[in-house]
Design a protein around this motif. Structure first.
Motif, PDB file in Angstrom:
ATOM      1  N   ASP A  69      37.499   5.387  62.280  1.00 30.84           N
ATOM      2  CA  ASP A  69      35.959   5.528  63.202  1.00 30.84           C
ATOM      3  C   ASP A  69      35.084   7.032  62.603  1.00 30.84           C
ATOM      4  OD1 ASP A  69      37.100   3.588  64.491  1.00 30.84           O
ATOM      5  OD2 ASP A  69      38.319   5.646  66.145  1.00 30.84           O
ATOM      6  N   THR A  70      33.835   6.045  62.941  1.00 26.33           N
ATOM      7  CA  THR A  70      32.680   6.994  62.656  1.00 26.33           C
ATOM      8  C   THR A  70      32.939   8.185  62.685  1.00 26.33           C
ATOM      9  OG1 THR A  70      30.487   5.313  63.197  1.00 26.33           O
ATOM     10  CG2 THR A  70      30.052   7.756  62.884  1.00 26.33           C
ATOM     11  N   ASP A  71      32.914   8.934  63.812  1.00 28.13           N
ATOM     12  CA  ASP A  71      33.691  10.012  64.403  1.00 28.13           C
ATOM     13  C   ASP A  71      35.134  10.832  63.621  1.00 28.13           C
ATOM     14  OD1 ASP A  71      31.796  10.578  66.086  1.00 28.13           O
ATOM     15  OD2 ASP A  71      33.075   9.850  67.722  1.00 28.13           O
ATOM     16  N   ALA A  72      35.716   9.992  62.712  1.00 26.06           N
ATOM     17  CA  ALA A  72      36.726  10.859  62.235  1.00 26.06           C
ATOM     18  C   ALA A  72      36.799  11.212  60.910  1.00 26.06           C
ATOM     19  CB  ALA A  72      38.008   9.945  61.926  1.00 26.06           C
ATOM     20  N   LEU A  73      34.872  11.320  60.208  1.00 26.71           N
ATOM     21  CA  LEU A  73      34.454  11.025  58.634  1.00 26.71           C
ATOM     22  C   LEU A  73      34.835  12.877  58.534  1.00 26.71           C
ATOM     23  CD1 LEU A  73      32.517   7.317  58.379  1.00 26.71           C
ATOM     24  CD2 LEU A  73      35.720   7.817  57.619  1.00 26.71           C
ATOM     25  N   THR A  74      35.672  13.323  58.947  1.00 24.60           N
ATOM     26  CA  THR A  74      35.273  14.625  58.785  1.00 24.60           C
ATOM     27  C   THR A  74      35.073  15.355  56.983  1.00 24.60           C
ATOM     28  OG1 THR A  74      37.307  15.628  58.949  1.00 24.60           O
ATOM     29  CG2 THR A  74      36.152  14.889  61.204  1.00 24.60           C
ATOM     30  N   PRO A  75      34.919  16.470  57.208  1.00 30.52           N
ATOM     31  CA  PRO A  75      34.857  16.978  55.347  1.00 30.52           C
ATOM     32  C   PRO A  75      36.517  17.147  55.435  1.00 30.52           C
ATOM     33  CG  PRO A  75      33.439  18.695  57.207  1.00 30.52           C
ATOM     34  CD  PRO A  75      34.036  17.303  57.620  1.00 30.52           C
ATOM     35  N   GLY A  76      37.470  17.386  56.190  1.00 33.11           N
ATOM     36  CA  GLY A  76      38.790  17.322  55.960  1.00 33.11           C
ATOM     37  C   GLY A  76      39.510  16.531  55.638  1.00 33.11           C
ATOM     38  N   TYR A  77      38.909  15.068  56.138  1.00 33.14           N
ATOM     39  CA  TYR A  77      39.140  14.257  55.657  1.00 33.14           C
ATOM     40  C   TYR A  77      39.239  13.669  54.538  1.00 33.14           C
ATOM     41  CZ  TYR A  77      39.815   8.544  56.326  1.00 33.14           C
ATOM     42  OH  TYR A  77      39.794   7.261  56.326  1.00 33.14           O
ATOM     43  N   ALA A  78      37.682  13.882  54.322  1.00 32.43           N
ATOM     44  CA  ALA A  78      37.067  13.743  52.606  1.00 32.43           C
ATOM     45  C   ALA A  78      37.675  14.120  51.271  1.00 32.43           C
ATOM     46  CB  ALA A  78      35.908  14.260  52.263  1.00 32.43           C
ATOM     47  N   MET A  79      38.597  15.686  51.807  1.00 29.71           N
ATOM     48  CA  MET A  79      38.766  16.732  50.793  1.00 29.71           C
ATOM     49  C   MET A  79      40.925  15.947  50.628  1.00 29.71           C
ATOM     50  SD  MET A  79      37.114  19.186  50.034  1.00 29.71           S
ATOM     51  CE  MET A  79      35.878  16.976  50.148  1.00 29.71           C
ATOM     52  N   TRP A  80      40.991  15.363  52.190  1.00 32.89           N
ATOM     53  CA  TRP A  80      41.912  14.756  52.031  1.00 32.89           C
ATOM     54  C   TRP A  80      42.153  13.927  50.389  1.00 32.89           C
ATOM     55  CZ3 TRP A  80      44.050  10.034  53.525  1.00 32.89           C
ATOM     56  CH2 TRP A  80      45.566   9.889  53.511  1.00 32.89           C
ATOM     57  N   LEU A  81      40.960  12.587  51.319  1.00 35.39           N
ATOM     58  CA  LEU A  81      41.539  11.582  50.072  1.00 35.39           C
ATOM     59  C   LEU A  81      40.756  11.991  48.563  1.00 35.39           C
ATOM     60  CD1 LEU A  81      39.193   9.072  52.425  1.00 35.39           C
ATOM     61  CD2 LEU A  81      41.453   8.326  51.611  1.00 35.39           C
ATOM     62  N   LYS A  82      40.134  12.949  48.518  1.00 37.40           N
ATOM     63  CA  LYS A  82      39.620  13.213  46.970  1.00 37.40           C
ATOM     64  C   LYS A  82      41.387  13.957  46.508  1.00 37.40           C
ATOM     65  CE  LYS A  82      36.451  16.577  44.619  1.00 37.40           C
ATOM     66  NZ  LYS A  82      37.099  16.858  43.722  1.00 37.40           N
ATOM     67  N   LYS A  83      41.736  14.666  46.948  1.00 34.97           N
ATOM     68  CA  LYS A  83      42.986  14.825  46.537  1.00 34.97           C
ATOM     69  C   LYS A  83      43.890  13.394  46.042  1.00 34.97           C
ATOM     70  CE  LYS A  83      43.787  19.668  48.819  1.00 34.97           C
ATOM     71  NZ  LYS A  83      43.841  19.773  49.953  1.00 34.97           N
ATOM     72  N   ILE A  84      43.717  12.642  46.810  1.00 32.29           N
ATOM     73  CA  ILE A  84      44.471  11.649  46.165  1.00 32.29           C
ATOM     74  C   ILE A  84      43.925  10.525  45.058  1.00 32.29           C
ATOM     75  CG2 ILE A  84      45.450   9.632  47.406  1.00 32.29           C
ATOM     76  CD1 ILE A  84      46.281  10.653  50.128  1.00 32.29           C
ATOM     77  N   PHE A  85      42.943  10.442  45.262  1.00 30.25           N
ATOM     78  CA  PHE A  85      42.167   9.765  44.341  1.00 30.25           C
ATOM     79  C   PHE A  85      41.812  10.896  42.274  1.00 30.25           C
ATOM     80  CE2 PHE A  85      40.374   6.683  47.568  1.00 30.25           C
ATOM     81  CZ  PHE A  85      40.380   5.228  46.589  1.00 30.25           C
ATOM     82  N   ASP A  86      41.748  11.812  42.945  1.00 27.69           N
ATOM     83  CA  ASP A  86      41.820  12.160  41.640  1.00 27.69           C
ATOM     84  C   ASP A  86      43.633  12.388  41.091  1.00 27.69           C
ATOM     85  OD1 ASP A  86      39.367  13.481  42.382  1.00 27.69           O
ATOM     86  OD2 ASP A  86      39.896  15.489  42.615  1.00 27.69           O
ATOM     87  N   LYS A  87      44.401  12.862  41.846  1.00 30.47           N
ATOM     88  CA  LYS A  87      45.991  12.614  41.286  1.00 30.47           C
ATOM     89  C   LYS A  87      45.921  11.479  41.030  1.00 30.47           C
ATOM     90  CE  LYS A  87      50.364  13.077  42.739  1.00 30.47           C
ATOM     91  NZ  LYS A  87      51.530  13.820  44.183  1.00 30.47           N
ATOM     92  N   SER A  88      45.568  10.378  41.399  1.00 29.43           N
ATOM     93  CA  SER A  88      45.673   9.311  40.751  1.00 29.43           C
ATOM     94  C   SER A  88      45.497   8.465  39.774  1.00 29.43           C
ATOM     95  CB  SER A  88      45.383   7.415  41.990  1.00 29.43           C
ATOM     96  OG  SER A  88      44.214   7.908  41.918  1.00 29.43           O
TER      97      SER A  88
END
Length: 279
Positions: A43-62
């Protein structure tokens, strides 16, 4: 080229495991569409900075690049309230990509009807192009503010349907943050297949400097229409495209489309074989 894959074409499992499989299959990047990736907030309203940082950590680790976030919404939608929400979603995606460290948000170019359907006369009209560019311009301004590329993908059945139209769009918007996703098959249609090579050559000639990403898929003809399939499963000739990438865009992200988990590796290997032969 750095060969990748659409995340929603991979095995359905938790994101960390999914990216691990992507890496094991020999891919270096992914095209992620939140709306098509199971298990992720979209959802549009779910695209928060926290969500972005969570995804970034996962991609960086992968060790897998997030090459692009897809947001394929209709910027020529005729309903004003729907269009306003579409623009809001683009703004949210561009901000999200910036926070996540993803350099690009991708989109196709719509149709001047609410169904997003192919109507050759309407979609290819100058009026449709004018509507699209008018609605695209503020979204590109948002891309500039967030320091992210908005990449449009020309598609024969949409408003920006050929290389000349794409060049016109680039020149009229005149922003370094508006670039091109080059999907050769999407520029093809039964109407122009008899001069396929000329269409591809024209795209490279007119759009080459502004191509920021390549999509690779194949096609077969079924009942007079084109069906998209994985690379090597149809009639496409990739040599000119790969030669262009190797000469002009050596580290460009090139993501496979319309694969399934069972043929993803063989599709990648086919493209890599051609690339080796052309070196």
């Amino acid at each position: 080229m750095q060969i990748g894959i659409r995340l929603h074409d991979t095995v359905k499992c938790p994101l960390e495991e999914r990216l691990s499989i992507v890496r094991e299959q020999g891919f270096s990047c992914v095209h992620m569409a939140l709306g098509k990736t199971d298990g992720l907030p979209k959802d549009t309203d779910a695209l928060t900075p926290g969500y972005a940082m969570w995804l970034k950590k996962i991609f960086d680790k992968s060790g897998v690049d997030l090459a692009i976030i897809g947001n394929y919404q209709n910027l020529a939608h005729p309903d004003e309230s729907t269009l306003a929400e579409i623009k809001r979603r683009y703004r949210a995606h561009l901000r999200f990509a910036s926070l996540l460290g993803c350099g690009m948000v991708g989109t196709e170019t719509g149709a001047p009807n609410p169904e997003y359907k192919y109507d050759k006369e309407a979609n290819h009209s100058d009026a449709a192009l004018e509507i699209f560019l008018r609605n695209l311009e503020p979204v590109v301004k948002d891309a500039e503010r967030f320091g992210v590329i908005l990449a449009i993908e020309p598609v024969y059945k949409h408003i920006v349907w050929n290389p000349k139209r794409a060049r016109e769009a680039l020149d009229k918007i005149a922003s370094p943050n508006l670039q091109i996703i080059f999907d050769p098959v999407n520029l093809l249609h039964p109407d122009n297949l008899d001069h396929r090579d000329e269409v591809i050559e024209e795209a490279i000639d007119l759009l080459g400097p502004d191509i920021a990403m390549i999509h690779l898929k194949d096609y077969v003809l079924e009942k007079g229409d084109m069906k998209a399939v994985g690379c090597g499963c149809g009639e496409m000739d990739y040599r000119r495209i790969i030669a262009f990438a190797q000469e002009k865009k050596p580290y460009i992200h090139a993501t496979l489309e319309n694969t399934v988990p069972e043929n993803a590796v063989s599709c990648r290997e086919m493209i890599e074989t051609i690339a080796r032969e052309l070196r």
